[in-house]
Design a protein around this motif. Structure first.
Motif, PDB file in Angstrom:
ATOM      1  N   PHE A 268      -5.897   3.519  -3.979  1.00  0.00           N
ATOM      2  CA  PHE A 268      -5.213   2.978  -3.369  1.00  0.00           C
ATOM      3  C   PHE A 268      -4.831   3.833  -1.991  1.00  0.00           C
ATOM      4  CE2 PHE A 268      -1.095   0.744  -2.776  1.00  0.00           C
ATOM      5  CZ  PHE A 268      -0.525   1.593  -1.381  1.00  0.00           C
TER       6      PHE A 268
ATOM      7  N   VAL B 273      -7.966   1.517  -0.233  1.00  0.00           N
ATOM      8  CA  VAL B 273      -7.912  -0.001  -0.020  1.00  0.00           C
ATOM      9  C   VAL B 273      -6.426  -0.345   1.186  1.00  0.00           C
ATOM     10  CG1 VAL B 273      -7.071  -2.104  -1.057  1.00  0.00           C
ATOM     11  CG2 VAL B 273      -8.215  -1.092  -2.357  1.00  0.00           C
ATOM     12  N   VAL B 274      -5.764   0.874   1.203  1.00  0.00           N
ATOM     13  CA  VAL B 274      -4.849   0.307   2.173  1.00  0.00           C
ATOM     14  C   VAL B 274      -5.837   1.438   3.625  1.00  0.00           C
ATOM     15  CG1 VAL B 274      -2.556   1.398   3.362  1.00  0.00           C
ATOM     16  CG2 VAL B 274      -2.743   0.785   0.761  1.00  0.00           C
TER      17      VAL B 274
ATOM     18  N   ILE C  75      -8.884   0.479   4.312  1.00  0.00           N
ATOM     19  CA  ILE C  75      -9.340  -0.954   4.810  1.00  0.00           C
ATOM     20  C   ILE C  75      -8.383  -2.271   5.703  1.00  0.00           C
ATOM     21  CG2 ILE C  75     -11.085  -2.911   4.774  1.00  0.00           C
ATOM     22  CD1 ILE C  75     -12.139  -0.921   2.042  1.00  0.00           C
ATOM     23  N   VAL C  76      -7.265  -2.152   4.920  1.00  0.00           N
ATOM     24  CA  VAL C  76      -6.886  -3.596   5.067  1.00  0.00           C
ATOM     25  C   VAL C  76      -5.713  -2.787   6.924  1.00  0.00           C
ATOM     26  CG1 VAL C  76      -4.363  -4.243   4.618  1.00  0.00           C
ATOM     27  CG2 VAL C  76      -5.949  -3.977   3.045  1.00  0.00           C
TER      28      VAL C  76
ATOM     29  N   TYR D 114      -7.163  -0.115   8.971  1.00  0.00           N
ATOM     30  CA  TYR D 114      -7.656  -0.409  10.105  1.00  0.00           C
ATOM     31  C   TYR D 114      -8.228  -1.879  10.145  1.00  0.00           C
ATOM     32  CZ  TYR D 114     -12.656  -0.176  11.643  1.00  0.00           C
ATOM     33  OH  TYR D 114     -14.499  -0.904  12.795  1.00  0.00           O
ATOM     34  N   ALA D 115      -8.684  -3.380   8.906  1.00  0.00           N
ATOM     35  CA  ALA D 115      -8.265  -4.425   9.370  1.00  0.00           C
ATOM     36  C   ALA D 115      -7.610  -4.889  10.625  1.00  0.00           C
ATOM     37  CB  ALA D 115      -8.578  -5.334   8.611  1.00  0.00           C
ATOM     38  N   LEU D 116      -6.246  -4.158  10.412  1.00  0.00           N
ATOM     39  CA  LEU D 116      -4.864  -4.609  10.933  1.00  0.00           C
ATOM     40  C   LEU D 116      -4.643  -4.433  12.338  1.00  0.00           C
ATOM     41  CD1 LEU D 116      -2.511  -5.342   7.840  1.00  0.00           C
ATOM     42  CD2 LEU D 116      -3.440  -7.227   8.651  1.00  0.00           C
TER      43      LEU D 116
END
Lengths: 744, 322, 261
Positions: B44, B47-48, B50-51, B53-55
């Motif tokens: 979890f 993935v969170v 990565i998300v 980081y992307a945002l």
């Protein structure tokens, strides 16, 4: 834009001039995939209201312990109908509707391969739904849970007609689903625009394509289970009744062999939506397209191998349990690949939080949680504790609502502009998003704890144990947030239809072909198509300085374009394998030992051999008929066709006589397991022969009326394939039922 | 503060029964649960991460701006995030196999108790002593007791969260379960396979007690019902034998020997009535006898429309069945 | 005896097997010389030899149905695949025979081999008769070779196209799964010779049934299950490879007019 805001005017704007006078008829009789798609979605929305009310009633009953809002029977009706409705009358129709609308557009096609079959598919949904709900007026709906475990769903324990309505309505819906699956497959294979090779399919279309295979493989398994249950309930059969020698667990095997693929059948389209929306609103193509595409294939493959993870607590034995643990934990790997790729797509992009993107990112995170709790279920010893508790309820709602409903909402906010020419309201959209997200998480996150606290599922009330009351209360409050969000969403749909901002062709600056035409598209979809060299034709068109790498045309398969009718029949035949496979396996399972009654020894093998030979010969005659057609010798074609019909007729008459003599000697369906399995297996084969004969007669009639010219008569070839298939099935059935006992 | 946290932890553990294992079998599952939770949290977080980081690591979209570097993917990363999860799941598989062996050992040739699921109550037959009870199962603490699970009608499922796995009772296909409690305690057990109208009220009590207490209890359950002494109770017994009670129930020592409904020989020794829907008090017993359908609608015991006097006599008799 | 003793002392000599691998090695080196691909051949021959001389063979010879099933899977699916992969990419084998080149034939060979050898009389005979056993081994290798040709023929053009290959492998998995299901859940013994305790020449019966806990019922279940998940995993790996093959493509930078379309 100034304009009329009456219904007629709005709908009129979506119709051709000729249709405006008869717009109701235009929609009722439509074979246009776009309208059919919208009809699917509207029908799904109506049933969503039903299923939603059922959910609210359930949550209201559970708000406090020992509540008396709903009695036990009413509550049991509610959760059965809620599950059945949401899966079969909401999720599947809405997703099939979205796929129906978008797939032909994305591949640059004019319509689906079989428009009229498409129409049949959509109208079977309200038909099945009404049939299911008719049970309310006929003694009460089913109260056995959406998977209707036996023996509870058998006549002695569910004597009302509810279960029968349930089974028959699912059969009707199953036919519609399989026809849609066939249509999707043949459409992708035969209707792609020039330049749209299989490898250039956008991910949405690729996933729809893969998903359709799962549909045609899995739904027939359910159909087989349902007919067996109906035979038990209505004809006194023994399939699932232990006191009759049957096995209650067999139902679970067959149901879940359908049921697990089914959850992927509704999840994969959600994945497809995420794979479209996330890249567009990250302003980058999907990270690792090939890996996401390949992982879809692997998920389709593995999902057929994991079903008994729904049966870990039944007592199959550790050996069997372990194999299913292995397959089930494995399926987490390709699923994870997808999650990682979606997330990585956003990295380095320019994220734009429109309503569709909000929904899809939330779906991603909620699916992450659902997938992780799924892994905990795959680990059998944990499942031994958590199954059938609210932890499981939380898990599957994370998938069904957290992933699928959110993806649907994201997809609708994304494609509504294309479908209607108007934008939905971003303002209202964000309100619906937050209401749904807060509501969803309030309702279901706490249920993980509730399950671990010991609360079983499907209980109409519960004792006042510490923690149970407040946890249930929180869960119920969340449900009302979701209700509010749903109502607001419908409000947005309706008002935007009349007053939404005009959308234009490509409001999101997206890259796939559906955005290369007007909003809504004209009847024929495209007036012109851009060149297609990659998976994002519109990106290439708009960015000639940095187009996507060309996806080369490789080998014949990329341009493989089979004959539409042949492909349709072959796909249908593949779907039939599952149906007959289950019946044959069940027959073998129950007749492996010669302990149940007189068994196969009482069959007249000689007589059956004779009329079997006629059936086998009819394969030869129909082949000759096709030879005649190809040589443009219509006389020969018709003569051999008649011969085929006669031989098939002899088979049917022979089988009928055999049944008659068995009935005369007291061998009826309910006599013992052999009789039940025998009549079911040979009976359904006979039914297929019968329908084949009808088809042959129709073909003959058409041939006689309108002499086919130039050797072109695709119907003959199509029925020919079907006829050969029926013969092949008889080879197996005849060998197993009649010949094998002789040599055993 | 620490005390408060500790108290909270205990409270949570008490409420969250699966995290409150009271047997070696349940502990084995709990240990694996912790491992799985750690794995879930790590994935979890990744993935969170990565998300997020992307945002957070890149500018948001602005109208009219040129789209960023398009990128395509990275084969190495793909292989890594396929291989690592694959390794993790293989480890989980191996751990599953191990825990399955510990938490669900193979059965002995003969069970100690045969537990039979009915719509909507639990029957338990002790194979060594011949005692037959309903809805309240006693076991000696600290010892592993072998159960054979069966059902007479539909599927039911036997579950005591603190003690280990749940297991379906399948008519025609007996299953086997070991049950054990480290300490003396009374546990609430549930039916967890939907089995019809009153599935929600198919509870049972699992009472683990010292060996001495258990033997005393078992001995008491084996014996026949004591003969009633008061006049009302004797009238109650007479009623019981005349009315259709004997069609469904057994009371050892009387003519009643049917097995469709629960064995009532020592009914008064039980804490609950109606498979847990109410406590076994004189008042509840009378309510039940007046009209079982009012207490547990759908129960297989119909409303006999007894008069008040009959109810009193029957209840007086039944209360002597200790 | 103990498990450790079992694994060290039940290796059997099999002259025919050793001779054939020697012959194969020699033939390969003579035809193709030494190269990296010979490693595949060595792996394949290694699996072949292990299947036939290791303790697995001892178990399969009358003790455990599941061991015999594992042997099958190795001989049918693993060995021929590795041998194909060892051939240099210019080799063309079997393309002149319509029979061998036809995908349906290949499919029936691979799937049929499994089904055929589980017919009860054949299954029993393969254990009790040396001749039938040799026949079984050779037929599995041969049919497996024909099956894998469609996927692993050295020349790209002689292989099935990837999507076709995916269907080929997928349907083979389904067909073998059906057999696996039948075997796992069959109430009767599929291969009765394993159900009766064999003449315990190696004195390992106690080890198997008591220490390892494998009764004849469980043994049959394991055998059926091996046919299912592990066998399908082999097919799955091949499918993954096919998908990789299909999607791998050189990157071109300028749009190219596709002449074929």
């Amino acid at each position: 834009m100034n304009g009329n805001t009456t219904i007629t005017a709005t709908v009129g704007h979506l119709l051709t001039p000729a249709e405006r006078q008869h717009w109701k008829l235009a929609w009722l009789s439509t074979v246009d995939h776009k309208r059919i798609g919208i009809l699917y979605m509207l029908i799904g929305l109506v049933f969503f209201v039903f299923g939603g009310i059922e959910a609210l009633l359930i949550r209201l009953q559970l708000i406090v312990p020992n509540n008396t809002l709903l009695g036990p029977d009413t509550y049991n009706w509610m959760f059965t109908m809620h599950g059945t409705t949401m899966i079969f009358l909401v999720a599947m129709p809405v997703l099939f509707g979205i796929m129906n609308y978008i797939l032909p557009l994305q591949i640059g096609a004019r319509d689906m391969a079989f428009p009229r079959l498409n129409a049949l598919g959509v109208w079977l949904v309200p038909f099945g739904g009404i049939l299911l709900h008719f049970s309310f007026l006929a003694g009460g709906p089913p109260a056995v849970g959406w998977f209707a475990y036996t023996p509870l769903s058998e006549a002695p324990y569910s004597s009302q007609l509810g279960v029968d309505y349930w089974a028959i309505s699912l059969l009707v819906l199953g036919v519609g689903s399989v026809s849609a699956g066939i249509n999707f497959i043949v459409t992708v294979l035969t209707q792609r625009a020039p330049g749209m090779t299989l490898r250039r399919l956008p991910l949405f279309s690729w996933m729809v394509f893969m998903n359709a295979f799962l549909v045609i493989l899995a739904l027939p398994l359910l159909n087989a289970a349902l007919v067996m249950l109906l035979i038990d309930r209505l004809l006194g059969g023994r399939f699932f009744l232990p006191f009759g020698g049957g096995s209650a667990i067999l139902w679970q095997h067959i149901f879940w062999a359908f049921g697990h693929p089914e959850v992927y059948i509704v999840a994969i389209p959600a994945f497809a939506i995420l794979s479209e929306v996330i890249p567009v609103f990250s302003r980058k193509p999907i990270f690792g397209h090939e890996f996401v595409a390949a992982s879809t294939v692997i998920i389709v493959f593995l999902s057929l191998l994991v079903w008994a993870h729904h049966m870990f607590t039944v007592g199959l034995g550790h050996t069997i349990d372990l194999f299913f643990v292995a397959a089930s934990v494995l399926i987490a790997v390709p699923t994870g690949v997808k999650l990682f790729n979606w997330s990585a797509t956003m990295v380095g992009g320019r994220v734009r939080f429109t309503t569709p993107m909000l929904y899809c990112v939330a779906a991603l995170l909620q699916f992450l949680i659902g997938g992780l709790t799924g892994i905990s279920h795959a680990v059998a010893p944990l499942d031994w504790q958590t199954k059938n508790s609210y932890y499981l309820v939380a898990h599957f709602h994370n998938i069904f609502v957290g992933l699928i409903v959110f993806a649907i909402l994201g997809g609708i906010y994304y494609w509504f502009p294309k479908m209607s020419g108007r934008m939905l309201s971003e303002r209202i959209g964000k309100w619906t998003f937050w209401l749904m997200t807060i509501g969803f998480n309030l309702t279901f996150m706490i249920q993980h704890v509730l399950g671990l606290a010991g609360m079983p599922r499907r209980t109409f009330t519960y004792p006042d144990l510490p923690g149970w009351t407040w946890m249930n209360m929180v869960s119920t409050i969340g449900a009302f947030f979701m209700a509010a969000g749903s109502i607001l969403f419908v409000w947005d749909l309706v008002t935007s239809l009349f007053r939404g901002k005009p959308a234009g062709d490509n409001p999101w600056n997206a890259w796939t072909l559906e955005w290369a035409t007007t909003s809504p598209p004209p009847h024929e979809n495209f007036n012109a198509l851009p060149p297609i060299h990659s998976r994002r034709p519109l990106w290439d068109y708009a960015n000639p300085d940095r187009p996507d790498p060309v996806v080369p045309v490789g080998g014949a398969i990329d341009t493989f374009r089979p004959d539409k009718i042949k492909a349709g029949v072959m796909t249908f035949i593949i779907s039939e394998f599952g149906f007959f496979g289950v019946l044959i396996l069940t027959y073998l399972f129950y007749n492996a030992t010669s302990k149940s009654g007189p068994g196969a020894q009482q069959l007249d093998v000689l007589k059956t051999t004779i009329f079997s030979i006629c059936l086998f010969a009819s394969s030869f005659t129909i082949w000759q008929s096709e030879v005649g057609l190809r040589a443009n010798n219509l006389g020969k074609m018709k003569a051999w066709l008649i011969a085929t019909i006669v031989l098939g007729g002899i088979f049917i008459v022979g089988q009928g006589l055999e049944y008659w003599s068995l009935f005369q000697s007291g061998v009826t369906v309910g006599l013992d397991l052999f009789a039940t399995t025998f009549f079911t297996l040979t009976g359904f084969h006979g039914l297929h022969v019968f329908f084949g004969l009808l088809a042959l007669l129709v073909v003959l009639g058409v041939a006689l009326i309108s002499n086919p010219k130039n050797g072109r008569f695709p119907a003959l070839g199509a029925v020919g394939y079907y006829w050969h298939f029926v013969d092949v099935v008889w080879v197996f059935v005849f060998s197993i039922v009649y010949l094998w006992p002789l040599i055993r | 503060m620490n005390a408060q946290l500790a108290n909270a932890a205990v409270l949570i553990a008490d409420v969250v029964k699966v995290f409150h294992p009271q047997s070696p079998q349940a502990r084995a599952i709990f240990d694996l649960t912790i491992v799985v939770i750690v794995v879930m949290v790590i994935i979890f977080a990744v993935v969170v991460g990565i998300v997020l980081y992307a945002l957070l690591g890149f500018p948001r979209w602005r109208e009219g701006e040129r789209d960023p570097e398009q990128g395509e993917g990275n084969k190495t990363i793909e292989i890594v995030w396929t291989a690592v999860p694959l390794a993790i799941v293989i480890i989980l598989f191996v751990l599953s196999a191990r825990t399955m062996g510990i938490s669900d050992p193979p059965p002995p040739p003969k069970p100690d108790i045969v537990v039979i699921g009915h719509q909507w109550w639990w029957e338990a037959r002790y194979t060594n002593s011949g005692a037959v009870v309903a809805n309240e199962i006693h076991i000696p603490m600290g010892k592993s007791v072998a159960l054979r699970l069966d059902a007479v009608d539909v599927l039911h499922e036997f579950w005591v969260p603190e003690l280990g796995r749940k297991l379906t009772t399948v008519p025609g296909h007996p299953n086997h379960l070991w049950i054990q409690s480290d300490k003396p305690a009374t546990y609430l057990g549930f039916c967890t396979e939907f089995c019809g109208t009153q599935h929600a009220w198919m509870h049972f009590l699992l009472v683990a007690e010292s060996q001495a207490d258990f033997e005393k209890w078992e001995q008491a359950q084996v014996g026949p019902a004591p003969a009633p002494s008061s006049e009302n109770a004797q009238k109650g017994l007479a009623l019981f034998e005349q009315m259709s009670c004997v069609n469904c129930h057994t009371i050892k020592g009387t003519i009643a020997s049917a097995t469709f409904g629960p064995d009532l020989t020592h009914f008064a020794s039980r804490k609950q009535l109606g498979a847990g829907i109410v406590n076994n008090t004189p008042e509840n017993l009378r309510r039940w006898l007046h009209n079982p359908q009012q207490v547990k609608v759908g129960a297989k015991m119909p409303n006999f429309k007894f008069t008040d006097e009959q109810v009193t006599q029957l209840a007086d008799y039944i209360e002597t069945l200790k | 005896m103990t498990t450790q003793q079992f694994f060290t002392s039940t290796w059997t000599w099999n002259l025919a097997a050793l001779a054939s691998i020697a012959a194969a090695l020699v033939a390969y080196v003579w035809a193709f010389g030494l190269g990296r691909r010979i490693l595949y051949l060595i792996a394949g021959l290694g699996v072949f030899v292990l299947a036939l001389i290791s303790p697995l063979n001892a178990l399969a010879a009358g003790y455990l149905f599941s061991a015999h099933m594992l042997q099958h899977i190795l001989l049918l699916l693993i060995v021929p695949a590795l041998v194909w992969m060892s051939l240099p990419r210019w080799v063309s084998l079997g393309s002149r025979s319509w029979l061998v080149a036809n995908p349906f034939v290949g499919w029936i060979a691979g799937v049929g081999a499994m089904w055929l050898w589980h017919a009860r009389p054949l299954c029993n005979a393969a254990v009790s008769s040396q001749f039938v056993n040799a026949l079984q081994i050779s037929s599995l290798i041969l049919l497996g070779t024909i099956f894998w040709r469609q996927i692993l023929a050295p020349r790209e053009e002689e292989r099935m196209s990837p999507p076709g290959a995916v269907l080929y492998l997928f349907s083979a998995c389904v067909a073998c799964s059906i057999l696996g299901i039948l075997i796992t859940f069959s109430p009767v013994s599929v291969c009765p010779i394993y159900a009766q305790p064999p003449t315990d020449r190696l004195r390992i019966l106690n080890l198997i049934q008591s220490n390892w806990g494998i009764t004849p019922d469980k043994d049959q279940q394991i055998g059926g299950l091996l046919m299912w998940v592990p066998m399908c995993l082999v097919y799955l790996s091949a499918i993954v490879a096919q998908l990789a093959r299909w999607f791998a493509h050189p990157v071109a930078s300028a749009p190219v007019m596709d002449k074929h379309l």
